[in-house]
Enzyme design. Structure first.
Site, short mmCIF file in Angstrom:
data_model
loop_
_atom_site.label_atom_id
_atom_site.label_comp_id
_atom_site.label_asym_id
_atom_site.label_seq_id
_atom_site.Cartn_x
_atom_site.Cartn_y
_atom_site.Cartn_z
N ALA A 125 11.36 6.14 -0.81
CA ALA A 125 11.65 5.67 -2.16
C ALA A 125 12.93 4.83 -2.17
O ALA A 125 13.01 3.78 -2.82
CB ALA A 125 11.78 6.84 -3.13
N ASP A 168 2.68 7.05 1.90
CA ASP A 168 3.77 7.15 0.93
C ASP A 168 4.21 5.77 0.45
O ASP A 168 4.45 5.55 -0.74
CB ASP A 168 4.97 7.86 1.55
#
Length: 483
Positions: A125, A168
């Site tokens: 992230a 992801d």
């Protein structure tokens, strides 16, 4: 005029089905969640500075006990190394692709509330958010295709020895709910997987369970990976079954067959446990799953341990039982907040038609429309003709650049011959590729034109009316997809 400060956010993700087969040419379904996120801030500055986080990159301690306790709970690494690796991979890619970068420096800083080592993709992230900052600072977003961005993000993490797959990063680049196919054929031929956005409205209520002191999610791939590389029959067949759970899960979600979803989620964890073993998974992680299952909830890891995603098929009363059981066991429970797709118009312009079906592109365009219209959807049976007409015009506007991109990318003939594209839009493009010369192209024999000659020439002659006519056909198909 001073340059603007850029701040970008990337969200935590949940692997719903199919993980960890993304590392083994498998399939997955993942979603981005708003419960946790990371932000990166880029401020123009005289020198290039990577600013340490005051908590996550702590280097000053009150005592040696404080230092040791800190390392035991947070580990040795913060986010500074992630920002540095992102800059390196971004710069290298731009050099390799002859993308010219403007002069100028900046200061990068970050913040995150994604719990460490919970399998919620906290590291990626930060990298994803930083990558978006660099795209916008150098104004090259339109030059870096959406499909390859997950690979670049993963490469930055590989620089640091982080073991992971593409799942992801795809979820964080696209946002929303995404079905992913990482088959070796696609990876070899396209250089990336096939990523198909799905309607987030297909999901039932989901719940996140996590521990305050989770295990290290980066250590559990190692020996299974080697056995897979060695051709271990059990690992190979089990991983293939895990991948097929995502394929079946896509059908289940489209049909909203949530009873079957329960079985698929539980089977996903059971297969992981058989392959990796209890020692690798950790007793705390296993307890998390068992507590949820003790009250009849479906449950599996969100990633490689530290957090789990649960589904309570019997409704609110069932959720209350889950919360009580988890709280008693010392686990935190939170309702999952799904993030809608995050791609903007400039991102959508880079989406390659190869690797995306007509439906994928339509879904991206429709979600872009909803994002720009307060998440308002429409239905032919309930909405007025005026609303539908306005919506179609908006969708046509979003879709028009896909038509031009298709023609300019020089693979119309391949697209036209593909038997996989059997939708209305696909048939219209095939007819377009086989039609007699358009007005202004009378000196060109469309049948004899090569793949290299045809699309650019056609793109240069197509009028805006023609483009919007094709977009209208695609928008019409979208209506059938949504109803």
């Amino acid at each position: 005029m001073a340059e603007e400060v850029i701040e970008r956010r990337a969200y935590a993700r949940i692997g719903l089905l199919g993980n960890p087969s993304d590392v083994y040419f498998g399939r997955t379904i993942s979603l981005s969640i708003a419960n946790f996120s990371a932000t990166v801030r880029l401020e123009p500055s005289q020198d290039l500075v990577i600013r340490p986080h005051p908590f996550h990159d702590l280097v000053s301690f009150s005592s040696i006990r404080h230092l040791v306790n800190r390392l035991q709970s947070e580990g040795y690494y913060g986010g500074v190394r992630l920002l540095m690796a992102t800059c390196k991979i971004f710069y290298k890619y731009c050099c390799d692709q002859n993308i010219e970068l403007k002069e100028g420096n900046f200061t990068l800083s970050y913040d995150t509330n994604i719990p460490r080592q919970t399998g919620l993709s906290g590291s990626s992230a930060i990298v994803c958010a930083a990558f978006n900052c660099l795209l916008d600072f150098y104004k090259v977003r339109h030059l870096v295709k959406v499909e390859i961005r997950p690979d670049l993000i993963l490469n930055a993490e590989k620089e640091l020895g982080i073991v992971a797959g593409l799942q992801d990063r795809v979820a964080q680049v696209y946002g929303g709910l995404v079905y992913m196919d990482f088959s070796k054929e696609h990876m070899d031929n396209l250089g990336h997987g096939l990523y198909s956005p799905m309607d987030i409205g297909l999901l039932p209520p989901l719940y996140l369970i996590y521990a305050e002191n989770p295990s290290d999610s980066g250590k559990v791939h190692s020996f299974v990976r080697q056995r897979w590389l060695d051709g271990d029959a059990f690992i190979r067949s089990s991983m293939e079954e895990v991948a097929n759970l995502a394929l079946e899960g896509r059908r289940v979600l489209l049909e909203k067959d949530y009873t079957q979803l329960t079985s698929l989620m539980n089977r996903n964890f059971d297969l992981r446990r058989q392959m990796f073993g209890d020692d690798a998974l950790g007793s705390l992680n296993i307890k998390m799953i068992e507590v949820a299952r003790s009250v009849g909830a479906a449950c599996k890891f969100t990633g490689s341990g530290g957090a789990a995603v649960a589904f309570c098929p019997e409704g609110p009363a069932h959720v209350q039982l889950l919360e009580e059981a988890c709280n008693k066991a010392g686990f935190t429970v939170a309702k999952v907040e799904v993030v809608p797709p995050v791609l903007g118009e400039e991102d959508l312009k880079t989406v390659s038609v190869i690797g995306h079906s007509d439906g994928d592109i339509l879904r991206l365009a429709y979600e872009k429309y909803r994002k720009g219209n307060n998440d308002i959807a429409f239905n032919l049976e309930h909405d007025s003709t005026t609303v539908i007409a306005d919506t179609l015009l908006a969708i046509m506007d979003y879709m028009s650049f896909f038509i031009v991109a298709l023609l300019e990318e020089r693979f119309l003939s391949n697209f036209a011959q593909s038997e996989e594209h059997s939708s209305v839009a696909g048939r219209e493009f095939r007819q377009l590729g086989q039609c007699p010369p358009l007005s202004g192209l009378s000196s060109v024999d469309s049948v004899s034109m090569t793949e290299t000659q045809f699309p650019p020439l056609l793109a240069s002659k197509l009028s805006q009316i023609t483009v919007f006519a094709i977009a209208a056909l695609i928008a019409t198909e979208m209506l059938s997809l949504m109803l």
